[in-house]
Design a protein around this motif. Structure first.
Motif, PDB file in Angstrom:
ATOM      1  N   THR A 113     -24.598 -20.255 -12.324  1.00 38.74           N
ATOM      2  CA  THR A 113     -25.724 -19.474 -11.239  1.00 38.74           C
ATOM      3  C   THR A 113     -26.809 -18.793 -12.155  1.00 38.74           C
ATOM      4  N   ALA A 114     -26.107 -17.927 -13.138  1.00 32.73           N
ATOM      5  CA  ALA A 114     -26.822 -17.242 -13.877  1.00 32.73           C
ATOM      6  C   ALA A 114     -27.941 -17.972 -14.683  1.00 32.73           C
ATOM      7  N   HIS A 115     -27.705 -19.106 -15.394  1.00 32.74           N
ATOM      8  CA  HIS A 115     -28.476 -19.807 -16.144  1.00 32.74           C
ATOM      9  C   HIS A 115     -29.596 -20.624 -15.373  1.00 32.74           C
ATOM     10  N   ASN A 116     -29.086 -20.833 -14.117  1.00 34.04           N
ATOM     11  CA  ASN A 116     -29.960 -21.843 -13.520  1.00 34.04           C
ATOM     12  C   ASN A 116     -30.702 -21.159 -12.191  1.00 34.04           C
ATOM     13  N   GLY A 117     -29.808 -20.971 -11.013  1.00 31.53           N
ATOM     14  CA  GLY A 117     -30.476 -20.771  -9.805  1.00 31.53           C
ATOM     15  C   GLY A 117     -30.648 -19.195  -9.538  1.00 31.53           C
ATOM     16  N   PHE A 118     -30.447 -18.487 -10.508  1.00 30.67           N
ATOM     17  CA  PHE A 118     -30.494 -16.993 -10.558  1.00 30.67           C
ATOM     18  C   PHE A 118     -32.024 -16.765 -11.383  1.00 30.67           C
ATOM     19  N   ILE A 119     -32.017 -17.174 -12.613  1.00 31.18           N
ATOM     20  CA  ILE A 119     -33.077 -16.818 -13.691  1.00 31.18           C
ATOM     21  C   ILE A 119     -34.125 -17.580 -13.328  1.00 31.18           C
ATOM     22  N   LEU A 159     -26.058 -30.108   1.513  1.00 32.62           N
ATOM     23  CA  LEU A 159     -26.654 -29.711   0.434  1.00 32.62           C
ATOM     24  C   LEU A 159     -28.014 -30.568   0.062  1.00 32.62           C
ATOM     25  N   PRO A 160     -29.172 -30.020   0.915  1.00 27.49           N
ATOM     26  CA  PRO A 160     -30.394 -30.915   0.783  1.00 27.49           C
ATOM     27  C   PRO A 160     -31.161 -30.303  -0.629  1.00 27.49           C
ATOM     28  N   ASN A 161     -31.848 -31.355  -0.975  1.00 32.33           N
ATOM     29  CA  ASN A 161     -32.775 -30.937  -2.349  1.00 32.33           C
ATOM     30  C   ASN A 161     -33.799 -29.857  -2.051  1.00 32.33           C
ATOM     31  N   ALA A 162     -34.535 -30.112  -0.957  1.00 36.22           N
ATOM     32  CA  ALA A 162     -35.577 -29.068  -0.706  1.00 36.22           C
ATOM     33  C   ALA A 162     -34.986 -27.941   0.013  1.00 36.22           C
ATOM     34  N   CYS A 163     -34.062 -27.265  -0.601  1.00 40.71           N
ATOM     35  CA  CYS A 163     -33.403 -26.232   0.002  1.00 40.71           C
ATOM     36  C   CYS A 163     -33.878 -24.852  -0.284  1.00 40.71           C
ATOM     37  N   TYR A 164     -33.144 -23.874   0.338  1.00 42.22           N
ATOM     38  CA  TYR A 164     -33.638 -22.536   0.403  1.00 42.22           C
ATOM     39  C   TYR A 164     -33.231 -21.594  -0.872  1.00 42.22           C
ATOM     40  N   ASN A 165     -31.783 -21.713  -0.651  1.00 36.35           N
ATOM     41  CA  ASN A 165     -31.265 -21.000  -2.101  1.00 36.35           C
ATOM     42  C   ASN A 165     -31.865 -19.656  -2.441  1.00 36.35           C
ATOM     43  N   GLU A 166     -31.893 -18.638  -1.469  1.00 38.59           N
ATOM     44  CA  GLU A 166     -32.611 -17.344  -1.854  1.00 38.59           C
ATOM     45  C   GLU A 166     -32.160 -16.727  -3.306  1.00 38.59           C
ATOM     46  N   THR A 167     -33.055 -16.198  -4.055  1.00 34.42           N
ATOM     47  CA  THR A 167     -32.456 -15.482  -5.238  1.00 34.42           C
ATOM     48  C   THR A 167     -31.466 -14.558  -5.162  1.00 34.42           C
ATOM     49  N   CYS A 168     -31.646 -13.715  -3.881  1.00 33.34           N
ATOM     50  CA  CYS A 168     -30.603 -12.624  -3.667  1.00 33.34           C
ATOM     51  C   CYS A 168     -29.181 -13.233  -3.335  1.00 33.34           C
ATOM     52  N   ALA A 169     -29.226 -14.559  -2.553  1.00 34.58           N
ATOM     53  CA  ALA A 169     -27.938 -15.175  -2.410  1.00 34.58           C
ATOM     54  C   ALA A 169     -27.168 -15.468  -3.659  1.00 34.58           C
ATOM     55  N   ALA A 170     -27.999 -15.974  -4.962  1.00 32.37           N
ATOM     56  CA  ALA A 170     -27.503 -16.536  -6.204  1.00 32.37           C
ATOM     57  C   ALA A 170     -26.917 -14.819  -6.853  1.00 32.37           C
ATOM     58  N   ILE A 171     -27.578 -13.923  -6.596  1.00 31.92           N
ATOM     59  CA  ILE A 171     -27.311 -12.659  -7.095  1.00 31.92           C
ATOM     60  C   ILE A 171     -25.986 -12.266  -6.399  1.00 31.92           C
ATOM     61  N   ALA A 172     -26.117 -12.268  -5.143  1.00 32.48           N
ATOM     62  CA  ALA A 172     -24.792 -11.740  -4.457  1.00 32.48           C
ATOM     63  C   ALA A 172     -23.674 -12.762  -4.806  1.00 32.48           C
ATOM     64  N   LEU A 173     -23.695 -14.105  -4.971  1.00 36.14           N
ATOM     65  CA  LEU A 173     -22.659 -14.840  -5.412  1.00 36.14           C
ATOM     66  C   LEU A 173     -22.010 -14.508  -6.701  1.00 36.14           C
ATOM     67  N   MET A 174     -22.955 -14.174  -7.686  1.00 40.83           N
ATOM     68  CA  MET A 174     -22.482 -13.577  -8.992  1.00 40.83           C
ATOM     69  C   MET A 174     -21.882 -12.388  -8.802  1.00 40.83           C
ATOM     70  N   LEU A 175     -22.144 -11.412  -8.164  1.00 42.89           N
ATOM     71  CA  LEU A 175     -21.428 -10.349  -7.959  1.00 42.89           C
ATOM     72  C   LEU A 175     -20.034 -10.461  -7.333  1.00 42.89           C
ATOM     73  N   TRP A 176     -19.900 -11.380  -6.481  1.00 45.55           N
ATOM     74  CA  TRP A 176     -18.631 -11.890  -5.909  1.00 45.55           C
ATOM     75  C   TRP A 176     -17.671 -12.689  -6.694  1.00 45.55           C
ATOM     76  N   ASN A 177     -18.302 -13.502  -7.678  1.00 48.40           N
ATOM     77  CA  ASN A 177     -17.515 -14.172  -8.546  1.00 48.40           C
ATOM     78  C   ASN A 177     -16.937 -13.312  -9.881  1.00 48.40           C
ATOM     79  N   GLN A 178     -17.727 -12.405 -10.088  1.00 51.23           N
ATOM     80  CA  GLN A 178     -17.392 -11.396 -11.298  1.00 51.23           C
ATOM     81  C   GLN A 178     -16.105 -10.751 -10.619  1.00 51.23           C
ATOM     82  N   ARG A 179     -16.239 -10.186  -9.391  1.00 49.55           N
ATOM     83  CA  ARG A 179     -15.210  -9.572  -8.626  1.00 49.55           C
ATOM     84  C   ARG A 179     -13.757 -10.196  -8.548  1.00 49.55           C
TER      85      ARG A 179
END
Ligand code: FUB
Ligand code: ZN
Length: 637
Positions: free
Chosen positions: A354-360, A317-337
């Motif tokens: 995710t919603a309050h940080n890496g998504f928005i 989990l490097p700090n200069a990481c990628y963490n695509e916005t779409c991946a955050a969205i997909a993670l939220m969709l998965w967690n909601q389910r």
């Protein structure tokens, strides 16, 4: 049409039944509607994404009229550019569902006409082939339909987003124009894949969720069967990049491209809910544990590895990481389910983070600048946002902005859920909801300054006295657990208790699966006051995460903080913090759209000659380019 009956045991309260009335999410949602929606429409038009449909339609028309060698070339780069149009259409449909707007609806109807005109007579819809049918116009495309879909053609991926748009448009307007095009396309998929002779594991998932929605709206069992066929086309030896390396039920950890992965896990949840397949649920539970125990950034982002836009190894989990916005969205969709299956609040703890940080963080406060990657540290100069330094106006590969836009437009669908006689309150934000629980119609009014304050007031107004159970989510961070694992822990001792009052009287309810459980006969006007204390917390990472071993981060409530000196004078690397560092939360109504900052009382920002001030991570890079860091160096190493 006969809607499907079997589904998740818990049903979300539809976003249309919940209206945001103020605060953090209203601001972001209003900006989304006022700026991002029209901006994304214009971008799809100006960049030629919509024009590709016209070029495909022209080839169809002229060939049908006898010009047998006529063909066009696409005016954009990627065969998946069609999907951006579909995601924007889906977002518009959500906006229309909340508030009919004749001009916007006419614009969407116009777009639908372009899309429908590009569909081949047998239902095939993929502009890059249709406009140039004799030979592949892009190296990702095979001579024949579907044959490179397991690789990169994205023929089936585009359709997943199309189906989501078609269902959203139908539900918002009652019009069948786009839905009928979806069904014509799905009939073709059924003819080509339904008998399993052609076996393709889609190279980019999302069709599974799209088919689940088609199934829900039509009641046609073939669509969920088709989703299962696509999921089960995986076998040993396939590419881990697109999760094709093992049968889905044998997969135990999150691997490969993070958007593909999370869409697949969310799709598996849908198929399991609609078919009762317990093996799917067991598999995605295991994979989820792997993510929250070893692969989740503090900001709730995932997929840190730029190469392949991928999940890394455990604890990578490097700090200069990628963490695509779409991946955050997909993670939220998965967690909601996952929540809808289990009623366990830990899934929503991840979603909330995710919603309050890496998504928005993916969209600027102005609504028209975007991050594709969402790193936790930035040096102030790198062109790390797809060759752009700082948030960009758009991208050649533009998956993220439309995805953000459609997600924000329907975000209130995560606020409440119902199961039998239980009403789940999952999100804290000022809003009004109209909810039916245990046969009673209830108006729920929430007032709060969340995420800046943990005081939440709920007024319940059932039509008449009604017996049901109110389940209030007690976030993990209140209980001293930033994430539902030992991946991150609080380094300081403060953990004041939450409290609850009904009609002003303190109550001590049982805690079940992360919810305070209140069963009673509710009277119109009953008031529930929840107090979630929000001290500033210092966070440390699991010792195996190399990048944060000598660092600490700061949080308050669900918000992760970062240091960014807008004047560019102080490099975060020159700060030194400790678990004993005290911080003062300061309400700053005029800063960054209105935020709470954290002033680190005894940490001096050398160049600024004053105490170091942290801002909410999601708001970084709204004041120009400057170095930024979530994880700050520890004074004692
Ligand atoms: O492949 C389509 C989209 O483009 C993916 O979801 C993104 O990660 C980007 O690669
Ligand atoms: Zn994206």
């Amino acid at each position: 049409m006969q809607p499907a009956t079997a589904d998740y045991p818990i049903r979300p309260v539809p976003f249309t039944a919940v209206r945001i009335t103020g605060g953090f999410w209203q601001q972001r949602q209003a900006e989304n509607l006022a700026t991002t929606v029209p901006y994304a429409i214009r971008q799809c038009e100006d960049t030629g994404r919509l024009r590709n449909f016209d070029l495909a339609a022209e080839t169809l028309r002229r060939r049908a009229a006898g010009e047998t060698s006529f063909q066009n070339k696409p005016v954009t780069i990627y065969p998946f550019d069609d999907s951006d149009v579909y995601k924007v259409m889906e977002g518009i449909a959500y906006a229309l569902h909340v508030r009919r707007d004749p001009a916007l609806e006419a614009r969407l109807d116009g777009w639908i006409a372009h899309v429908v005109a590009a569909q081949e007579p047998d239902g095939y819809l993929y502009t890059f082939r249709t406009m140039h049918p004799d030979s592949p116009v892009h190296e990702w495309i095979d001579e024949k339909r579907w044959l490179k879909d397991a690789d990169l053609s994205h023929e089936i991926y585009n359709l997943g987003h199309l189906y989501e748009a078609g269902v959203a448009h139908f539900e918002a307007t009652g019009k069948r124009t786009l839905l009928d095009a979806c069904l014509k396309s799905a009939e073709l998929l059924w003819r080509d894949f339904g008998d399993r002779r052609l076996r393709v594991a889609p190279g980019h998932q999302v069709i599974e969720m799209g088919l689940a929605k088609l199934h829900r709206v039509t009641g046609d069992a073939r669509w969920i069967e088709l989703a299962k066929i696509f999921l089960e086309a995986r076998s040993p030896g396939g590419k881990a990049y697109s999760q094709q390396h093992l049968p889905v039920t044998q997969q135990t950890g999150a691997v490969g491209h993070a958007v593909r992965a999370n869409y697949m896990y969310a799709g598996m949840a849908d198929v399991a809910a609609l078919t009762g397949d317990a093996d799917y649920v067991a598999a995605i539970r295991k994979i989820w544990e792997n993510v929250v125990e070893k692969k989740l950034s503090l900001t709730g982002g995932v997929g840190p590895i730029q190469h392949g836009e991928a999940y890394g190894e455990d604890y990578e989990l490097p700090n200069a990481c990628y963490n695509e916005t779409c991946a955050a969205i997909a993670l939220m969709l998965w967690n909601q389910r996952m929540f809808l299956f289990t009623g366990e609040a830990r899934y929503l703890d991840v979603l909330e983070r995710t919603a309050h940080n890496g998504f928005i963080s993916g969209v600027s406060l102005s609504g028209d600048r975007f991050f594709y990657p969402n790193p936790l540290a930035y040096d102030g100069v790198a062109k790390n946002n797809h060759d752009h330094a700082g948030r960009a106006p758009w991208f050649g590969c533009a998956c993220c902005p439309p995805n953000l836009m459609r997600t924000l437009a329907a975000l209130t669908g995560w606020f409440y859920a119902v199961r039998d006689d239980s009403l789940y309150v999952n999100f804290y934000a000022p809003n009004e909801g109209e909810i039916t629980v245990a046969g009673a119609k209830v108006r729920l009014t929430q007032t709060t300054d969340y995420p800046w304050s943990g005081a939440v007031r709920l007024i319940l107004t059932p039509e008449k006295p009604a017996a049901f159970t109110l389940r209030l989510r007690i976030p993990g961070w209140v209980e001293g657990r930033p994430v539902p694992s030992d991946l991150y822990t609080y380094a300081d001792a403060a953990c004041p208790d939450w409290s609850l009052r009904i009609a002003g009287e303190p109550v001590t309810p049982a805690l079940e699966n992360g919810y305070a459980v209140l069963t009673r006969t509710w009277q119109p006007g009953d008031t529930v006051e929840l107090e979630l204390p929000m001290p500033v917390r210092t966070v440390r990472g699991h010792p195996t995460i190399e990048a944060v071993r000598h660092r600490l981060a700061f949080e308050r409530g669900p918000v992760v903080y970062a240091f960014e000196d807008a004047a560019g004078q102080t490099d975060p690397e020159t700060l030194a913090v400790s678990a004993a560092t005290r911080a003062t939360a300061q309400v700053q109504p005029d800063l960054l759209g209105g935020v709470v900052t954290l002033v680190l009382d005894d940490v001096t920002a050398p160049a600024a000659a004053g105490p170091a001030t942290l801002i909410p991570y999601a708001t970084w890079n709204n004041r120009g380019l400057a170095p930024m860091a979530v994880w700050l160096p520890k004074a004692d190493g």
